[in-house]
Design a protein around this motif. Structure first.
Motif, PDB file in Angstrom:
ATOM      1  N   THR A 142      71.621  51.047 -14.439  1.00 36.67           N
ATOM      2  CA  THR A 142      72.252  51.142 -15.758  1.00 36.67           C
ATOM      3  C   THR A 142      72.392  49.753 -16.382  1.00 36.67           C
ATOM      4  N   ALA A 143      72.811  48.791 -15.579  1.00 34.95           N
ATOM      5  CA  ALA A 143      72.909  47.412 -16.063  1.00 34.95           C
ATOM      6  C   ALA A 143      71.527  46.824 -16.319  1.00 34.95           C
ATOM      7  N   GLU A 145      68.751  48.366 -17.031  1.00 31.07           N
ATOM      8  CA  GLU A 145      68.112  48.981 -18.192  1.00 31.07           C
ATOM      9  C   GLU A 145      68.484  48.240 -19.466  1.00 31.07           C
ATOM     10  N   ALA A 146      69.759  47.899 -19.592  1.00 27.60           N
ATOM     11  CA  ALA A 146      70.205  47.157 -20.777  1.00 27.60           C
ATOM     12  C   ALA A 146      69.592  45.763 -20.813  1.00 27.60           C
ATOM     13  N   MET A 147      69.486  45.130 -19.666  1.00 29.39           N
ATOM     14  CA  MET A 147      68.940  43.773 -19.620  1.00 29.39           C
ATOM     15  C   MET A 147      67.438  43.763 -19.901  1.00 29.39           C
ATOM     16  N   ALA A 149      65.828  45.986 -21.609  1.00 26.13           N
ATOM     17  CA  ALA A 149      65.677  46.301 -23.030  1.00 26.13           C
ATOM     18  C   ALA A 149      65.930  45.074 -23.897  1.00 26.13           C
ATOM     19  N   ARG A 150      66.838  44.213 -23.479  1.00 25.28           N
ATOM     20  CA  ARG A 150      67.183  43.020 -24.260  1.00 25.28           C
ATOM     21  C   ARG A 150      66.166  41.896 -24.081  1.00 25.28           C
ATOM     22  N   TYR A 151      65.708  41.692 -22.847  1.00 25.67           N
ATOM     23  CA  TYR A 151      64.907  40.504 -22.544  1.00 25.67           C
ATOM     24  C   TYR A 151      63.438  40.797 -22.258  1.00 25.67           C
ATOM     25  N   PHE A 185      66.357  55.796 -17.453  1.00 23.99           N
ATOM     26  CA  PHE A 185      65.957  54.391 -17.450  1.00 23.99           C
ATOM     27  C   PHE A 185      64.513  54.223 -17.943  1.00 23.99           C
ATOM     28  N   THR A 187      63.118  52.165 -20.091  1.00 23.92           N
ATOM     29  CA  THR A 187      62.623  50.795 -20.228  1.00 23.92           C
ATOM     30  C   THR A 187      62.240  50.224 -18.870  1.00 23.92           C
TER      31      THR A 187
END
Length: 213
Positions: A142-143, A145-147, A149-151, A185, A187
């Motif tokens: 979960t963490a 996936e956000a990272m 998506a950002r980087y 997930f 990404t």
């Protein structure tokens, strides 16, 4: 004989990530397999190399290296091209954080010795073990996936493989092996699919290892 000797196990995530990094660096190496299920990692000869009795261990001209995170950092310093860490310090910190989520927070509590303890010491059923595995992979992913998506720009970070991909691909392999739902997930899945088509990742795949069964 290759100057590098990798002691590992075909399905070990830490051995897998080390094989990927060696491949990305274009390094040849000899493999010496240890069957973890038979306890070969606890033999007296192996414990002389690695007092923890864990895999991987990498024999090098600089000495005997253990712990995959340290091995990957050594490979990056010893063989800097192609780079597996970004040039900007803050970006390197992001990649190392991604690696840390997997190497520190997901993998250690899902590895073979922990699963054995759950089954044999605590009497957990296979369904309970699978629930345990899915919980920690999903929380970490979960963490991530956000990272990603950002980087990420195709890969876990940026538009080329980094140490983050070396960690992520084996962890997704483990998730697939235990039937963890990866649909939340997308990404991560896209980054892994892109990485897997590269030769270094394909050749490191567990099913292609000489000790695979």
């Amino acid at each position: 004989m290759s100057a590098l000797i990798l002691h590992g196990y075909w399905r070990s995530g830490t051995s897998y990530r080390t094989r990927i990094a060696l491949g990305l660096k274009g390094l040849s190496y000899q493999q010496k397999a240890l069957d973890l299920r038979r306890g070969e990692q606890h033999s007296p000869d192996y414990l002389k190399l690695n007092p923890q009795g864990l895999v991987p261990t990498l024999e090098t001209e600089d000495g005997i290296l253990m712990q995959s995170v340290a091995i990957l950092e050594w490979l990056e310093e010893k063989y800097p091209d192609p780079p597996l860490l970004p040039r900007v310090a803050a970006d390197r910190a992001v990649v190392r954080a991604m690696c840390g989520i997997i190497a520190c927070d997901i993998h250690p509590i899902n590895n073979l010795r922990i699963l054995k303890a759950l089954r044999h010491d605590l009497g957990a059923s296979q369904d309970q073990v699978n629930t345990w595995i899915a919980r920690w992979i999903s929380e970490g992913f979960t963490a991530l996936e956000a990272m990603v998506a950002r980087y990420g720009k195709g890969f876990a970070f940026g538009d080329a493989p980094t140490l983050a991909d070396c960690h992520l691909v084996p962890q997704v392999y483990s998730a697939e092996r235990f039937n963890v739902d990866l649909s939340p997930f997308p990404t991560i899945r896209a980054a892994v699919e892109k990485a897997r088509i590269l030769q270094a990742f394909e050749q490191a795949d567990p099913k292609y290892q000489p000790d695979a069964y």
